[in-house]
Each structure stands twice: as structure tokens, then as C-alpha cells.
Design an enzyme around this catalytic site. Structure first.
Site, PDB file in Angstrom:
ATOM      1  CG  ASN A  15      -1.985  -1.025   1.542  1.00 28.67           C
ATOM      2  OD1 ASN A  15      -2.196  -1.603   0.417  1.00 28.67           O
ATOM      3  ND2 ASN A  15      -1.988  -1.526   2.816  1.00 28.67           N
ATOM      4  N   GLY A  43       1.707  -1.325   3.576  1.00 33.23           N
ATOM      5  CA  GLY A  43       1.322  -2.562   3.387  1.00 33.23           C
ATOM      6  C   GLY A  43       1.953  -3.612   4.357  1.00 33.23           C
ATOM      7  N   GLY A  45       1.991  -6.774   4.104  1.00 32.82           N
ATOM      8  CA  GLY A  45       3.055  -7.655   3.271  1.00 32.82           C
ATOM      9  C   GLY A  45       4.390  -7.038   3.084  1.00 32.82           C
ATOM     10  CG  ASN A  47       4.699  -2.138   6.162  1.00 30.17           C
ATOM     11  OD1 ASN A  47       5.174  -1.562   5.247  1.00 30.17           O
ATOM     12  ND2 ASN A  47       3.468  -1.769   6.774  1.00 30.17           N
ATOM     13  CD  GLU A 143      -3.213  -4.803   5.244  1.00 27.57           C
ATOM     14  OE1 GLU A 143      -3.412  -3.908   5.898  1.00 27.57           O
ATOM     15  OE2 GLU A 143      -2.341  -4.874   4.550  1.00 27.57           O
ATOM     16  CG  ASN A 187      -3.527  -7.690  17.512  1.00 30.54           C
ATOM     17  OD1 ASN A 187      -4.744  -8.319  17.314  1.00 30.54           O
ATOM     18  ND2 ASN A 187      -3.409  -6.561  16.562  1.00 30.54           N
ATOM     19  N   GLY A 223       1.656  -5.933  22.601  1.00 29.43           N
ATOM     20  CA  GLY A 223       2.092  -4.397  22.561  1.00 29.43           C
ATOM     21  C   GLY A 223       3.128  -4.248  23.663  1.00 29.43           C
ATOM     22  N   GLY A 252       4.250  -4.363  14.402  1.00 32.37           N
ATOM     23  CA  GLY A 252       3.868  -5.686  14.170  1.00 32.37           C
ATOM     24  C   GLY A 252       4.491  -6.250  12.831  1.00 32.37           C
ATOM     25  CG  ASP A 253       3.611  -4.916   9.242  1.00 35.35           C
ATOM     26  OD1 ASP A 253       2.697  -5.933   9.612  1.00 35.35           O
ATOM     27  OD2 ASP A 253       3.177  -3.956   8.920  1.00 35.35           O
TER      28      ASP A 253
END
Ligand code: RIB
Length: 302
Positions: A15, A43, A45, A47, A143, A187, A223, A252-253
């Protein structure tokens, strides 16, 4: 002797992130003045692919962009990261995906418009089969169409290639997918949706329910509260690291890309998780998803 870099294929979203920085989030119906605006590659993926590549992995990315300037720019960025982009298809119908992101001092809001990400086809996966089955690990998120996630996981499973699924954004998943997953990294929101876990309760039963569905390793990211995973019969909690947070987008990525790197480099799981925590704690100290991903040298210097 020099070890060859781990081979990682990421099948996922790409993205353009449209980022607005603000001192606070507006209430519904309210207009406020923001502080700054930037466009930045993102995005989940892409990232995760960049996170793994910066650490030294040999990364291939499989995804879909639109025939527009955002798509061209995002592709160029991945090439600059040394990522193999032969697995990127171009849709004539839909524009490149975008994510509308609002960042305030300690949190973010994200709305993704998937566009071309949802044009990824079964035919394209078949054409990129060799990349997938010759990887040390295949990494996916949610996604892109669920039918494609299912197809890639089945392909990897048939060829004994481990699969890391980061189930973001939160979606219910059929057991036919869950049973083929090697590493599952929800998460707390995703974990609750998928297992029915009620925050405040004991985690044990929810972990067990996922294992009973056939998932080999569940790694719950919490987190600031760190990471929880099961080692034998024991639930292990690893703390997060205290850092000055600038932007949590892509944290997270960073974790998932680094975890894939650690696993594919044959680190024991416990060690790979500690490494991934270190990488993601570094990533949140910078603005932007991909721009914040650290190199191996930066991680070693921490
Ligand atoms: O995880 C962060 C990412 O989620 C952003 O880069 C955005 O594009 C969305 O996919």
C-alpha cells in the site's frame, strides 16, 4: 564459513500509506488541524518483506499493484531494498492499495482500501509456485483475498515449507487454514476474535484451543506488555523493551519480518522471538512503517 542468507517469500499486501500526524484524534463529526502529512510505502506484506530484507534475508515478494504512479513508486522502493519483485502483478482494473493513517503521540488509526491487493489471482500464485515452494519460510497476512491465503498455505504445506501467518486485520479463519499453519502471530484483538478469549481471563485454554486445531506455534503479541508463547506445556511471557515511541505503525510488521528471519536462520523459537521484540522496539522509534525498519547492524548496536 559464511552461512547463506535465509530465503523468505512474503505473499501479501502493498500500500501507499497516507500519513497525517495529529496531536489528538478528532471526535466523530469534529474537524481539527493536523500537524504534518506524508506519503510513505506500506502494506503489511511489503513492510514484513522490508523488515526481513534489512536484516539480511533473501526476500521475494508476491502481490499486486495498480497501473499507477503509487504502484511504480512502491515497486522501486522494494527494488532499492534488494527484494525480488518478479512476483508482483499489475492490475488494469484497480488502483494500488492505500492506507489512510492518523498518528498521534501514542497510537494510530488505520483504514485500508485494498484496491489491487484484492486482484491477486490463483493463476498468479500458480505462476509463482517455484518461489513459494523453494523458500525456507512463507509469510502471509490477511490484506489479500482469503482464498489466496488458503491456496498459498496449502501449497507450502504440501511441500513441507513452514508458514508464518500474521492474522491481521482480524478475521475469522476456517479450520482448514488453521491446521496447516506452523507459526501464528495474532495480537490480542485477533486472538480474541479467533479463539473467543475474553480479556482478563487465563490464556491457557485459548492457546490450547488453537493447538487442538493443528497450529504448531502460537505467538501472541501484546504491544507494550510483550509477547506470550507456549514452550512445551509452559506459557512463557517475554517483556517488551522500553523505548521512546515515535510511531507504532508497522511495529507488528517489524516483529513478523524479524521472526521469520530468525526462524529461517534456524534460531530456536524462544531466541527468534526475543530477536523480533528487539527489532520491533527499534522500528517504533522512527516515523513510517518501512522507513523505521532497522538493519542488522542497527539491531546489534542496540
Ligand atoms: O501494519 C501497518 C500497515 O497496515 C500499514 O503500512 C498500512 O499500509 C496497513 O497495511
Amino acid at each position: 564459513m559464511c552461512q547463506s542468507p535465509p530465503k523468505i517469500t512474503v505473499v501479501g499486501s502493498i500500500n501507499m500509506d497516507l500519513i497525517t500526524e495529529t496531536s489528538r484524534f478528532p471526535s466523530p463529526g469534529e474537524t481539527i488541524l493536523g500537524l504534518n502529512y506524508t506519503n510513505s510505502p506500506g502494506g503489511k506484506g511489503a513492510n514484513q518483506a522490508v523488515a526481513a530484507a534489512r536484516l539480511g534475508a533473501e526476500v521475494s515478494f508476491v502481490g499486486c499493484i495498480g497501473a499507477d504512479s503509487n504502484g511504480g513508486e512502491l515497486k522501486k522502493k522494494l527494488i532499492e531494498e534488494g527484494i525480488d519483485i518478479t512476483g508482483i502483478d499489475t492490475s488494469k482494473e484497480k488502483p494500488t492499495g492505500i492506507a489512510q493513517i492518523t498518528v498521534s503521540s501514542d497510537d494510530n488509526h488505520i483504514i485500508v482500501v485494498p484496491g489491487a491487493n484484492f486482484e491477486l489471482t490463483s493463476r498468479w500464485i500458480e505462476m509463482n509456485k517455484e518461489l513459494i515452494v523453494n523458500s525456507d519460510i512463507v509469510v502471509l497476512q490477511l490484506e489479500i483475498p482469503l482464498s489466496i491465503v488458503d491456496e498459498v498455505i496449502s501449497l507450502a504445506y504440501q511441500h513441507n515449507v513452514p508458514v508464518l501467518l500474521n492474522p491481521a486485520p482480524a478475521t475469522q479463519l476456517p479450520e482448514s487454514i488453521l491446521k496447516k499453519i506452523t507459526y501464528f502471530t495474532p495480537n490480542e484483538t485477533e486472538f480474541s476474535l479467533i479463539t473467543g478469549y475474553i480479556p482478563g481471563n487465563e490464556y491457557k485454554a485459548a492457546f490450547k484451543s488453537l493447538q487442538q486445531k493443528g497450529i504448531q506455534h502460537v505467538i501472541l503479541t501484546r504491544g507494550e506488555q510483550g509477547v506470550m508463547f507456549k514452550k512445551g506445556e509452559q506459557l512463557v511471557e517475554l517483556p517488551s523493551r522500553k523505548v521512546d515511541v515515535v510511531d507504532t505503525t508497522g511495529a507488528g510488521d517489524a516483529f513478523n519480518g524479524a521472526l521469520a528471519y530468525g526462524i529461517a536462520s534456524k534460531q530456536p523459537l524462544h531466541q527468534a522471538i526475543e530477536f523480533a521484540i528487539k527489532v520491533s522496539s527499534h522500528a517504533v522509534t522512527k516515523m513510517g512503517a518501512q522507513s523505521g525498519m532497522p538493519t542488522m547492524k542497527e539491531v546489534e548496536e542496540l
